[in-house]
Design an enzyme around this catalytic site. Structure first.
Site, PDB file in Angstrom:
ATOM      1  N   ASN A  75      -5.777 -12.931  -1.091  1.00 11.28           N
ATOM      2  CA  ASN A  75      -7.216 -12.806  -0.835  1.00 11.28           C
ATOM      3  C   ASN A  75      -7.491 -12.707   0.670  1.00 11.28           C
ATOM      4  O   ASN A  75      -6.566 -12.560   1.468  1.00 11.28           O
ATOM      5  CB  ASN A  75      -7.968 -13.978  -1.480  1.00 11.28           C
ATOM      6  CG  ASN A  75      -7.554 -15.321  -0.858  1.00 11.28           C
ATOM      7  OD1 ASN A  75      -6.961 -15.378   0.233  1.00 11.28           O
ATOM      8  ND2 ASN A  75      -7.856 -16.387  -1.561  1.00 11.28           N
TER       9      ASN A  75
ATOM     10  N   SER B  81      -7.933  -0.860  -4.163  1.00 10.01           N
ATOM     11  CA  SER B  81      -7.055   0.148  -4.744  1.00 10.01           C
ATOM     12  C   SER B  81      -7.801   1.469  -4.945  1.00 10.01           C
ATOM     13  O   SER B  81      -9.017   1.486  -5.081  1.00 10.01           O
ATOM     14  CB  SER B  81      -6.536  -0.376  -6.085  1.00 10.01           C
ATOM     15  OG  SER B  81      -5.403   0.344  -6.474  1.00 10.01           O
TER      16      SER B  81
ATOM     17  N   GLN C 231      -7.704   2.544 -12.402  1.00 10.44           N
ATOM     18  CA  GLN C 231      -7.857   2.052 -11.036  1.00 10.44           C
ATOM     19  C   GLN C 231      -9.157   1.250 -10.923  1.00 10.44           C
ATOM     20  O   GLN C 231      -9.173   0.187 -10.307  1.00 10.44           O
ATOM     21  CB  GLN C 231      -7.881   3.232 -10.050  1.00 10.44           C
ATOM     22  CG  GLN C 231      -7.196   2.946  -8.756  1.00 10.44           C
ATOM     23  CD  GLN C 231      -5.832   2.311  -8.960  1.00 10.44           C
ATOM     24  OE1 GLN C 231      -5.573   1.296  -8.364  1.00 10.44           O
ATOM     25  NE2 GLN C 231      -4.974   2.853  -9.807  1.00 10.44           N
TER      26      GLN C 231
ATOM     27  N   HIS D 134      -9.411  -2.587 -11.602  1.00  8.49           N
ATOM     28  CA  HIS D 134      -8.870  -3.605 -10.690  1.00  8.49           C
ATOM     29  C   HIS D 134      -9.976  -4.462 -10.089  1.00  8.49           C
ATOM     30  O   HIS D 134      -9.913  -5.675 -10.120  1.00  8.49           O
ATOM     31  CB  HIS D 134      -8.059  -2.958  -9.567  1.00  8.49           C
ATOM     32  CG  HIS D 134      -6.639  -2.719  -9.941  1.00  8.49           C
ATOM     33  ND1 HIS D 134      -5.783  -3.743 -10.237  1.00  8.49           N
ATOM     34  CD2 HIS D 134      -5.931  -1.570 -10.068  1.00  8.49           C
ATOM     35  CE1 HIS D 134      -4.581  -3.235 -10.528  1.00  8.49           C
ATOM     36  NE2 HIS D 134      -4.654  -1.916 -10.448  1.00  8.49           N
TER      37      HIS D 134
ATOM     38  N   GLU E 109      -4.136   6.234  -1.922  1.00 10.10           N
ATOM     39  CA  GLU E 109      -3.023   5.369  -2.320  1.00 10.10           C
ATOM     40  C   GLU E 109      -2.257   6.000  -3.492  1.00 10.10           C
ATOM     41  O   GLU E 109      -1.055   6.200  -3.419  1.00 10.10           O
ATOM     42  CB  GLU E 109      -3.602   4.002  -2.724  1.00 10.10           C
ATOM     43  CG  GLU E 109      -2.564   2.991  -3.150  1.00 10.10           C
ATOM     44  CD  GLU E 109      -3.193   1.750  -3.768  1.00 10.10           C
ATOM     45  OE1 GLU E 109      -4.400   1.779  -4.104  1.00 10.10           O
ATOM     46  OE2 GLU E 109      -2.463   0.756  -3.930  1.00 10.10           O
ATOM     47  N   HIS E 110      -2.967   6.306  -4.574  1.00 13.10           N
ATOM     48  CA  HIS E 110      -2.370   6.965  -5.741  1.00 13.10           C
ATOM     49  C   HIS E 110      -2.945   8.375  -5.856  1.00 13.10           C
ATOM     50  O   HIS E 110      -4.163   8.536  -5.849  1.00 13.10           O
ATOM     51  CB  HIS E 110      -2.715   6.233  -7.041  1.00 13.10           C
ATOM     52  CG  HIS E 110      -2.310   4.791  -7.056  1.00 13.10           C
ATOM     53  ND1 HIS E 110      -3.181   3.782  -6.758  1.00 13.10           N
ATOM     54  CD2 HIS E 110      -1.126   4.202  -7.329  1.00 13.10           C
ATOM     55  CE1 HIS E 110      -2.553   2.613  -6.847  1.00 13.10           C
ATOM     56  NE2 HIS E 110      -1.306   2.832  -7.193  1.00 13.10           N
TER      57      HIS E 110
ATOM     58  N   ASP F 227       2.872   1.987 -11.897  1.00 15.38           N
ATOM     59  CA  ASP F 227       2.541   0.598 -11.574  1.00 15.38           C
ATOM     60  C   ASP F 227       3.579  -0.376 -12.118  1.00 15.38           C
ATOM     61  O   ASP F 227       3.805  -1.430 -11.533  1.00 15.38           O
ATOM     62  CB  ASP F 227       1.187   0.223 -12.210  1.00 15.38           C
ATOM     63  CG  ASP F 227       0.026   0.594 -11.318  1.00 15.38           C
ATOM     64  OD1 ASP F 227       0.274   0.989 -10.168  1.00 15.38           O
ATOM     65  OD2 ASP F 227      -1.118   0.488 -11.788  1.00 15.38           O
TER      66      ASP F 227
ATOM     67  N   GLU G 225      11.433   4.126  39.648  1.00 17.04           N
ATOM     68  CA  GLU G 225      10.544   3.117  39.054  1.00 17.04           C
ATOM     69  C   GLU G 225      10.501   1.839  39.894  1.00 17.04           C
ATOM     70  O   GLU G 225       9.848   0.864  39.503  1.00 17.04           O
ATOM     71  CB  GLU G 225      11.013   2.795  37.627  1.00 17.04           C
ATOM     72  CG  GLU G 225      10.836   3.970  36.661  1.00 17.04           C
ATOM     73  CD  GLU G 225      11.180   3.617  35.211  1.00 17.04           C
ATOM     74  OE1 GLU G 225      11.695   2.514  34.960  1.00 17.04           O
ATOM     75  OE2 GLU G 225      10.925   4.470  34.341  1.00 17.04           O
TER      76      GLU G 225
ATOM     77  N   HIS H 105      18.280  -2.572  38.315  1.00 18.02           N
ATOM     78  CA  HIS H 105      18.686  -1.607  37.286  1.00 18.02           C
ATOM     79  C   HIS H 105      19.585  -0.544  37.909  1.00 18.02           C
ATOM     80  O   HIS H 105      20.633  -0.188  37.361  1.00 18.02           O
ATOM     81  CB  HIS H 105      17.468  -0.905  36.677  1.00 18.02           C
ATOM     82  CG  HIS H 105      16.712  -1.732  35.673  1.00 18.02           C
ATOM     83  ND1 HIS H 105      15.989  -2.842  36.006  1.00 18.02           N
ATOM     84  CD2 HIS H 105      16.566  -1.582  34.326  1.00 18.02           C
ATOM     85  CE1 HIS H 105      15.422  -3.353  34.912  1.00 18.02           C
ATOM     86  NE2 HIS H 105      15.757  -2.600  33.875  1.00 18.02           N
TER      87      HIS H 105
END
Lengths: 455, 455
Positions: free
Chosen positions: A239, A262, A284, A287, A352-353, A386, A440, A445
């Site tokens: 959540n 979703s 869907q 959901h 998403e799908h 799914d 640089e 280095h």
């Protein structure tokens, strides 16, 4: 009042199409300052006080009357008992789904993820080493959104990647507790457990399981406590508190993604039975009320037919009320000029799908650039994906498929570069590095490179 | 006062080793509430007002007196001119480094990242499609930490991945502006440009470049404005404001990682010249005072020799003061019982850079589980990897190598699952999905699967 579901009807030829469609797509994961503040306090408290803090929040929010965190651990025998007690049909379905998910992810592992090196002409070895994470945490929501399939989809890729320890957390709030919307008198020593979730944990090979949840569970996994081991990465849905906590511990541990509502987008050429498409849109929408179901189709009569099937089928479903709210508030049936235009709109949404409900799905697939999962052909309902087709059902939402993909084996591995410069290679590389390092202003280095040059 | 650098000297046999070492390792990316608040406001403002807000912040913070954002765009000719104007030695070093980085990342692309599918026995097709991101933003810091090598390391993998548009942002603050620690009177129409950075942008094939920075540049890339196109992912290092802004827009766009101070860990068996190892420790320490350089070695006399070289070499370096502060405050020279123990301690740290400075590096490499990049053998100084060995120098810091790896081609690609269930496959899968969907109380999911079953 009769329940009806009428997704917004649009046509791309309407002059105001863009504006109306943009408005319908709009969804914003606004951060809730109150939730953010409470989550920050809970994380700090668990970090400072460990088990004692986790226990207090679990008593307060989940209404569990226990006096030690060890009372909240489920052992392997309890998970196995949950599996053994299931009806044979559910046992078999879980086992078969797990086997198919495992097989896909084992194939996926072969598509990347092997340690490999090469040598260039001066003998310098370059490459990458792939290793699994040591220990991961999987968050499994309790209550109404307790999905055993989610557990399979998170734990199996981790297992296939070679993760040695998979720690599950799942809240088991007592009815009437704060977590279930009640007042929160702690009276029970045991909350509501979802037996299918525990059985799935057995099937997926979870190492340890704790009946804790919320931001306090995320904190326990991220920082570690005396009882809950610190993990390297936390995956799994939750959540708003869980999402906020995951975002906040990102960096201390890895996280998968922050999921929005979703979504399904169906590209239809009119060749699929309209009742199938209507049910796919429902699957869907059921959901939650914020879920989004969209149909794109160049055939207006077919869209009419789908709307008729929506009307006919809606009341056959127990979750009709949620479906109706979702379709009325966020759904859309869009008449496009062509399938090509439908594909272009789909790319803009990055759903998403994405169902390509067409008699020639392979004609359209190459045009589709951004989607979490692409379901090809009339027989490939999103719901098969799914549960048991094999590929992961944890997918990028809210347009994030533009830059991310399904949860995968790769999420449970990491890479280390391997570099072995030969003496000869150090001569050429050293000169390049020296010039750039001086450019640089990093003289040490440069010095480290120059020291390896032959005098 | 004479400048000295004495990293903390520890031995694993000391009874208080664990406590003292843990204390030395401690570094916490505490979130600064004041910065977080200001960044939130800047993001909201840019989101609401676009170009006008970006322009105002650029005038205010960078001291640039311009009246339109288009005045802050650098065109391709300007980038090319910067390259052409460089000394030939720098031009060649940039070109050669870019070629080596490109070659490594092209190899890396072949190690994963190809679209592939397979069919199972019932004809169901499963697989994944790999596509590049459309457009990415690369943040390049201005001022003292302006590193052209960083630009190569960010832009080249994006290019190799197939990204079509690479948008660079780099602040060019006027001397005396707020961004450079001054009071901020906007008087100049052009700030301090780093010619090597602009030249690197030319070499790396940047598509567009804007001289904007800070949270306002991150916001412009994440949300898009009239002048700055919205990108799909933002990579590249920055200060605390940039880091906070990136963390906050994560989810709207992808981001790479939130970097902490740089680190090097050297595992030495005593076979490498001690002055080389001393300089390698310096080359991390010179980055900033919080950088961490650690030596692990089973040979106490060798550690003494490295300390002597530290004393001898320190004052030869322009950045001696930073190096001394870093080594005194965060450095450590640790006498271990064995190389095996040194490897185990390294795994606990999960360092960003790990040098195996040994005559038999391949004996120890298999024991090393967690590191951003592993440098094998005496000739492989970390600085060669920083500039031109080929693998990416953007690496996980602060122990995040436990769950993440170097920036890569894969960061600029994403996957979509492909699923095509055959009619026959839908029979078997449909029955499994139906059982599990009913178990989860999702009857439309079950319905969509059941409709595809033959009557």
């Amino acid at each position: 009042m009769t329940l009806t579901a009428a997704p917004l009807r649009l046509a791309t030829t309407q002059p105001d199409f863009d504006a109306r469609f943009t408005e319908r797509l709009h969804w914003s994961a606004e951060q809730d300052d109150a939730i953010e503040g409470r989550v920050r306090d809970i994380l700090a408290d668990v970090r400072a006080r460990g088990d004692a803090a986790v226990l207090e929040y679990t008593v307060r929010f989940d209404g569990l009357k226990v006096d030690s965190l060890s009372a909240l651990e489920l052992n392997a025998a309890e998970l196995k008992a949950a599996f053994d007690a299931l009806p044979v049909e559910q046992r078999e379905a879980l086992t078969q789904a797990a086997a198919r998910i495992r097989r896909y992810h084992e194939w996926q592992k072969t598509q990347g993820g092997a340690t490999a090196t090469y040598r260039d002409e001066d003998g310098t070895l370059l490459g990458q080493k792939i290793t699994p994470l040591d220990r991961v945490g999987i968050y499994v929501p309790g209550g109404k959104a307790a999905y055993p399939s989610s557990l399979l989809m998170n734990a199996i890729p981790a297992h296939v990647a070679g993760v040695q320890e998979i720690i599950m957390v799942v809240p088991t709030p007592v009815r009437g507790s704060v977590a279930t919307g009640g007042t929160g008198d702690a009276t029970a020593t045991r909350g509501e457990r979802n037996e299918l979730v525990l059985a799935a944990a057995h099937v997926a090979g979870v190492t340890r399981a704790f009946t804790i949840g919320g931001a306090q569970a995320v904190a326990a996994l991220a920082y570690g406590t005396a009882s809950v081991p610190k993990v390297d990465k936390i995956t799994g849905p939750g959540n708003a508190y869980v999402a906020s906590a995951k975002k906040r511990v990102f960096g201390t541990v890895g996280i998968d993604m922050i999921a929005g509502p979703s979504e399904i987008l169906v590209l239809a050429d009119g060749s699929t039975r309209p009742d199938w498409v209507a049910m796919d849109l429902f699957s869907q929408a059921e959901h939650d009320e914020l879920a989004q179901s969209i149909l794109l189709c160049p055939d207006a009569a077919y869209i009419d037919a789908v709307q008729r099937e929506i009307n006919r089928l809606l009341l056959t479903l127990p979750r009709a009320e949620i479906i109706a709210k979702s379709l009325n508030g966020r759904g859309a049936l869009i008449h496009t000029r062509s399938m090509e235009e439908a594909c272009a709109i789909s790319n803009r949404i990055a759903p998403e799908h994405l169902e390509v409900s067409s008699s020639e799905p392979h004609r359209w697939e190459p045009l589709l650039k951004h989607a979490g999962a692409i379901f090809l052909g009339a027989f490939t309902s999103e719901s098969l994906g799914d549960y048991c087709a094999g590929p992961n059902h944890v997918l990028p939402t809210s347009g994030t498929a533009r830059f991310s993909g399904p949860l995968s084996v790769y999420d449970f591995q990491k890479r280390s570069s391997l570099i072995e410069v030969s003496e000869q290679g150090a001569q050429q590389l050293g000169r390049i590095a020296s010039v750039l390092a001086h450019g640089e202003g990093l003289q040490a280095h440069a010095g480290a490179a120059e020291m390896r040059l032959k005098r």
